[in-house]
Design an enzyme around this catalytic site. Structure first.
Site, short mmCIF file in Angstrom:
data_model
loop_
_atom_site.label_atom_id
_atom_site.label_comp_id
_atom_site.label_asym_id
_atom_site.label_seq_id
_atom_site.Cartn_x
_atom_site.Cartn_y
_atom_site.Cartn_z
N ILE A 247 40.40 17.52 108.94
CA ILE A 247 40.26 18.86 108.38
C ILE A 247 38.77 19.03 108.08
O ILE A 247 38.13 18.13 107.51
CB ILE A 247 41.12 19.03 107.10
CG1 ILE A 247 41.00 20.46 106.54
CG2 ILE A 247 40.80 18.00 106.04
CD1 ILE A 247 41.96 20.72 105.38
N SER A 248 38.19 20.12 108.52
CA SER A 248 36.74 20.29 108.45
C SER A 248 36.21 20.34 107.02
O SER A 248 36.93 20.69 106.08
CB SER A 248 36.33 21.58 109.17
OG SER A 248 36.56 21.49 110.55
#
Length: 245
Positions: A94-95
């Site tokens: 997840i960024s």
């Protein structure tokens, strides 16, 4: 133990559970607000690259609203509001929230925008997009991630997000054209099918570069005459875009 006493104990336990849940949610809200302060500081420190020193208020409101902890594995929930990427399984992440924020902001979305996202992953970015855009189409190539993302989006009420499993390199032709396209994995080049599916006047944000080479976040513009211009913004590090090509 008489009935009245049992009812008092039940009420005490019930309200204790409710208070605990509310306290937990308040803690998450505090963490989100602290995270947004860090993101805003990062935006100011990278303003030279971004060409701006503040995020649109719509984006800030989206970050305040979307519960990032609901989009990470249970073991990562204590880390959900750290300003860094987190593993979500299958070699994906997840960024970093700062990256989510600036990529969303640079697309200049409004409530009428039709957005394509390549690389659903956890679906956190799709949820943020859904808070500021009119409709969101998102594609994930890994079946297990696509299934989990679909369940989480439905559970959290993000009905305006349409998700399908597939190779994002080729976009979503039957839903095109799009006002904006976001690619959340690094490509060695800007995929021509995505350029084609971008509406005149539209914007695309994409990390470009190889797995072991320097990657840069690139902002692509298509003008009303379908002419393409692009601008390198800042160095980044993303997992590679996968698929058959």
């Amino acid at each position: 133990m008489n009935k009245q006493f049992r009812l008092l104990i039940f009420a005490f336990l019930l309200f204790g559970v409710v208070d605990y849940a509310m306290a937990g949610e308040t803690a998450y809200e505090r963490q989100r607000n602290s995270l947004i302060d860090l993101i805003q500081a990062d935006v100011r420190s990278t303003s030279y690259f971004l060409g701006k020193d503040a995020l649109d208020e719509k984006v800030l409101q989206a970050l305040r609203k979307v519960p990032r902890h609901e989009f990470v594995p249970e073991a990562q929930r204590p880390n959900a509001y750290l300003n860094r990427p987190l593993p979500i399984g299958h070699g994906q992440t997840i960024s970093q929230p700062y990256i989510v924020a600036i990529m969303t902001d640079l697309l200049e979305l409004d409530e009428n925008s039709r957005v394509l996202e390549i690389g659903t992953g956890s679906a956190y970015q799709a949820a943020v997009l859904a808070e500021v855009a009119g409709s969101v189409y998102t594609i994930e190539i890994i079946e297990a991630l696509a299934d989990r993302a679909a369940r989480d989006l439905k559970r959290l009420g993000y009905d305006k997000v349409q998700l399908r499993m597939g190779d994002g390199y080729y976009g979503w032709e039957e839903a095109a054209p799009f006002d904006a396209i976001m690619v959340t994995a690094a490509a060695s080049h800007i995929p021509p099918p995505l350029i084609k599916q971008l509406k005149p006047g539209g914007r695309m944000i994409i990390p470009v570069g190889g797995r072991f080479a320097v990657q840069h976040l690139v902002l692509v513009n298509k003008d009303q005459e379908n002419r393409i211009t692009s601008r390198q913004l800042l160095p980044v590090r993303f997992v590679p875009l996968t698929g058959d090509r």
